[in-house]
Scaffold this motif. Structure first.
Motif, PDB file in Angstrom:
ATOM      1  N   GLY A  37      26.180  40.543  64.270  1.00  0.00           N
ATOM      2  CA  GLY A  37      25.889  39.748  63.087  1.00  0.00           C
ATOM      3  C   GLY A  37      24.442  39.828  62.643  1.00  0.00           C
ATOM      4  O   GLY A  37      24.121  39.529  61.496  1.00  0.00           O
ATOM      5  N   THR A  38      23.548  40.230  63.529  1.00  0.00           N
ATOM      6  CA  THR A  38      22.131  40.316  63.163  1.00  0.00           C
ATOM      7  C   THR A  38      21.722  41.713  62.710  1.00  0.00           C
ATOM      8  O   THR A  38      20.581  41.914  62.323  1.00  0.00           O
ATOM      9  N   LYS A  39      22.645  42.674  62.768  1.00  0.00           N
ATOM     10  CA  LYS A  39      22.340  44.015  62.262  1.00  0.00           C
ATOM     11  C   LYS A  39      22.273  43.970  60.744  1.00  0.00           C
ATOM     12  O   LYS A  39      23.024  43.223  60.108  1.00  0.00           O
ATOM     13  N   PRO A  40      21.425  44.770  60.137  1.00  0.00           N
ATOM     14  CA  PRO A  40      21.419  44.827  58.673  1.00  0.00           C
ATOM     15  C   PRO A  40      22.702  45.494  58.159  1.00  0.00           C
ATOM     16  O   PRO A  40      23.418  46.155  58.911  1.00  0.00           O
ATOM     17  N   ALA A  41      22.980  45.324  56.884  1.00  0.00           N
ATOM     18  CA  ALA A  41      24.177  45.908  56.291  1.00  0.00           C
ATOM     19  C   ALA A  41      24.083  47.427  56.240  1.00  0.00           C
ATOM     20  O   ALA A  41      25.091  48.121  56.331  1.00  0.00           O
ATOM     21  N   LYS A  48      19.533  59.882  59.350  1.00  0.00           N
ATOM     22  CA  LYS A  48      20.899  59.349  59.344  1.00  0.00           C
ATOM     23  C   LYS A  48      20.939  57.988  58.661  1.00  0.00           C
ATOM     24  O   LYS A  48      20.143  57.104  58.968  1.00  0.00           O
ATOM     25  N   LEU A  49      21.883  57.847  57.742  1.00  0.00           N
ATOM     26  CA  LEU A  49      22.142  56.579  57.079  1.00  0.00           C
ATOM     27  C   LEU A  49      23.292  55.905  57.809  1.00  0.00           C
ATOM     28  O   LEU A  49      24.356  56.493  57.973  1.00  0.00           O
ATOM     29  N   HIS A  50      23.084  54.685  58.250  1.00  0.00           N
ATOM     30  CA  HIS A  50      24.117  53.898  58.933  1.00  0.00           C
ATOM     31  C   HIS A  50      24.543  52.785  57.979  1.00  0.00           C
ATOM     32  O   HIS A  50      23.700  52.027  57.496  1.00  0.00           O
ATOM     33  N   ILE A  51      25.843  52.677  57.735  1.00  0.00           N
ATOM     34  CA  ILE A  51      26.380  51.638  56.868  1.00  0.00           C
ATOM     35  C   ILE A  51      27.355  50.814  57.700  1.00  0.00           C
ATOM     36  O   ILE A  51      28.357  51.337  58.192  1.00  0.00           O
ATOM     37  N   ARG A  52      27.057  49.534  57.858  1.00  0.00           N
ATOM     38  CA  ARG A  52      27.931  48.654  58.626  1.00  0.00           C
ATOM     39  C   ARG A  52      29.204  48.387  57.841  1.00  0.00           C
ATOM     40  O   ARG A  52      29.165  48.071  56.660  1.00  0.00           O
ATOM     41  N   ASP A  53      30.337  48.509  58.514  1.00  0.00           N
ATOM     42  CA  ASP A  53      31.638  48.270  57.900  1.00  0.00           C
ATOM     43  C   ASP A  53      32.342  47.192  58.709  1.00  0.00           C
ATOM     44  O   ASP A  53      33.019  47.477  59.683  1.00  0.00           O
ATOM     45  N   GLY A  54      32.131  45.952  58.333  1.00  0.00           N
ATOM     46  CA  GLY A  54      32.711  44.855  59.089  1.00  0.00           C
ATOM     47  C   GLY A  54      31.898  44.586  60.344  1.00  0.00           C
ATOM     48  O   GLY A  54      30.726  44.913  60.436  1.00  0.00           O
ATOM     49  N   ASP A  89      38.096  43.639  44.032  1.00  0.00           N
ATOM     50  CA  ASP A  89      37.174  44.727  43.704  1.00  0.00           C
ATOM     51  C   ASP A  89      36.735  45.473  44.957  1.00  0.00           C
ATOM     52  O   ASP A  89      36.663  44.919  46.046  1.00  0.00           O
ATOM     53  N   MET A  90      36.416  46.743  44.753  1.00  0.00           N
ATOM     54  CA  MET A  90      35.920  47.587  45.826  1.00  0.00           C
ATOM     55  C   MET A  90      35.062  48.680  45.203  1.00  0.00           C
ATOM     56  O   MET A  90      35.338  49.149  44.111  1.00  0.00           O
ATOM     57  N   HIS A  91      34.017  49.056  45.885  1.00  0.00           N
ATOM     58  CA  HIS A  91      33.209  50.207  45.493  1.00  0.00           C
ATOM     59  C   HIS A  91      33.542  51.337  46.456  1.00  0.00           C
ATOM     60  O   HIS A  91      34.023  51.091  47.558  1.00  0.00           O
ATOM     61  N   ASP A 109      33.008  45.505  51.691  1.00  0.00           N
ATOM     62  CA  ASP A 109      32.232  44.282  51.849  1.00  0.00           C
ATOM     63  C   ASP A 109      31.246  44.143  50.695  1.00  0.00           C
ATOM     64  O   ASP A 109      30.072  44.498  50.816  1.00  0.00           O
ATOM     65  N   LEU A 110      31.730  43.622  49.576  1.00  0.00           N
ATOM     66  CA  LEU A 110      30.865  43.509  48.399  1.00  0.00           C
ATOM     67  C   LEU A 110      29.892  42.341  48.496  1.00  0.00           C
ATOM     68  O   LEU A 110      28.929  42.277  47.736  1.00  0.00           O
ATOM     69  N   ILE A 111      30.096  41.437  49.437  1.00  0.00           N
ATOM     70  CA  ILE A 111      29.132  40.353  49.629  1.00  0.00           C
ATOM     71  C   ILE A 111      27.828  40.939  50.165  1.00  0.00           C
ATOM     72  O   ILE A 111      26.746  40.643  49.681  1.00  0.00           O
ATOM     73  N   GLU A 112      27.943  41.802  51.174  1.00  0.00           N
ATOM     74  CA  GLU A 112      26.758  42.434  51.754  1.00  0.00           C
ATOM     75  C   GLU A 112      26.257  43.610  50.916  1.00  0.00           C
ATOM     76  O   GLU A 112      25.072  43.756  50.703  1.00  0.00           O
TER      77      GLU A 112
END
Length: 135
Positions: A37-41, A48-54, A89-91, A109-112
């Motif tokens: 929960g403390t990791k950035p989105a 490397k680009l890391h994108i949190r998914d859930g 909605d989804m991107h 996760d459009l909130i983040e």
């Protein structure tokens, strides 16, 4: 936790042994939840680009392999558990990597990620010059 309680009841360990097992497993799950929960989105480490998914997933994109990227808005997906066919909605990001066909990465996760196109702006300013497509 419910599954663990059922297993402990079936094994009949007694309260003296079951309670410490429950407490330790609860603390482990709490630490895991807090750590994730403390990791950035999204973050960049090296190329490397890391994108949190859930909570559990992370998608990784290697900049050196990217041939093209675009960020698309205006997509819809079915709401999980909805029987009425409700959509939300989804991107998506469409990524073409060297030696592979295009990869569609849903950004659910459009909130983040979606508010004010936060993920799009982060990637464009810090990682790769991607194109924005509004559908």
């Amino acid at each position: 936790m419910i599954v663990l309680v059922i297993i402990l009841v079936e094994l009949d360990f007694g309260i003296g042994l079951s309670l410490p097992i429950l407490l330790v497993s609860y603390l482990i799950s709490l630490i895991f939840w807090f750590k994730n929960g403390t990791k950035p989105a999204a973050w960049i480490k090296g190329d490397k680009l890391h994108i949190r998914d859930g909570v559990f997933g992370t998608d990784v994109i290697h900049k050196s392999l990217v041939e093209s990227m675009r960020y698309e808005t205006g997509h819809k997906r079915a709401v999980a558990g909805s029987r009425s066919g409700e959509e939300t909605d989804m991107h998506i990001m469409v990524i073409k990597m060297e030696g592979f066909s295009e990869w569609v990465l849903p950004i659910k996760d459009l909130i983040e990620h979606g508010a004010n196109l936060r993920l799009y702006k982060f990637i464009k300013e810090n990682f790769y010059e991607l194109k924005l497509v509004k559908k």
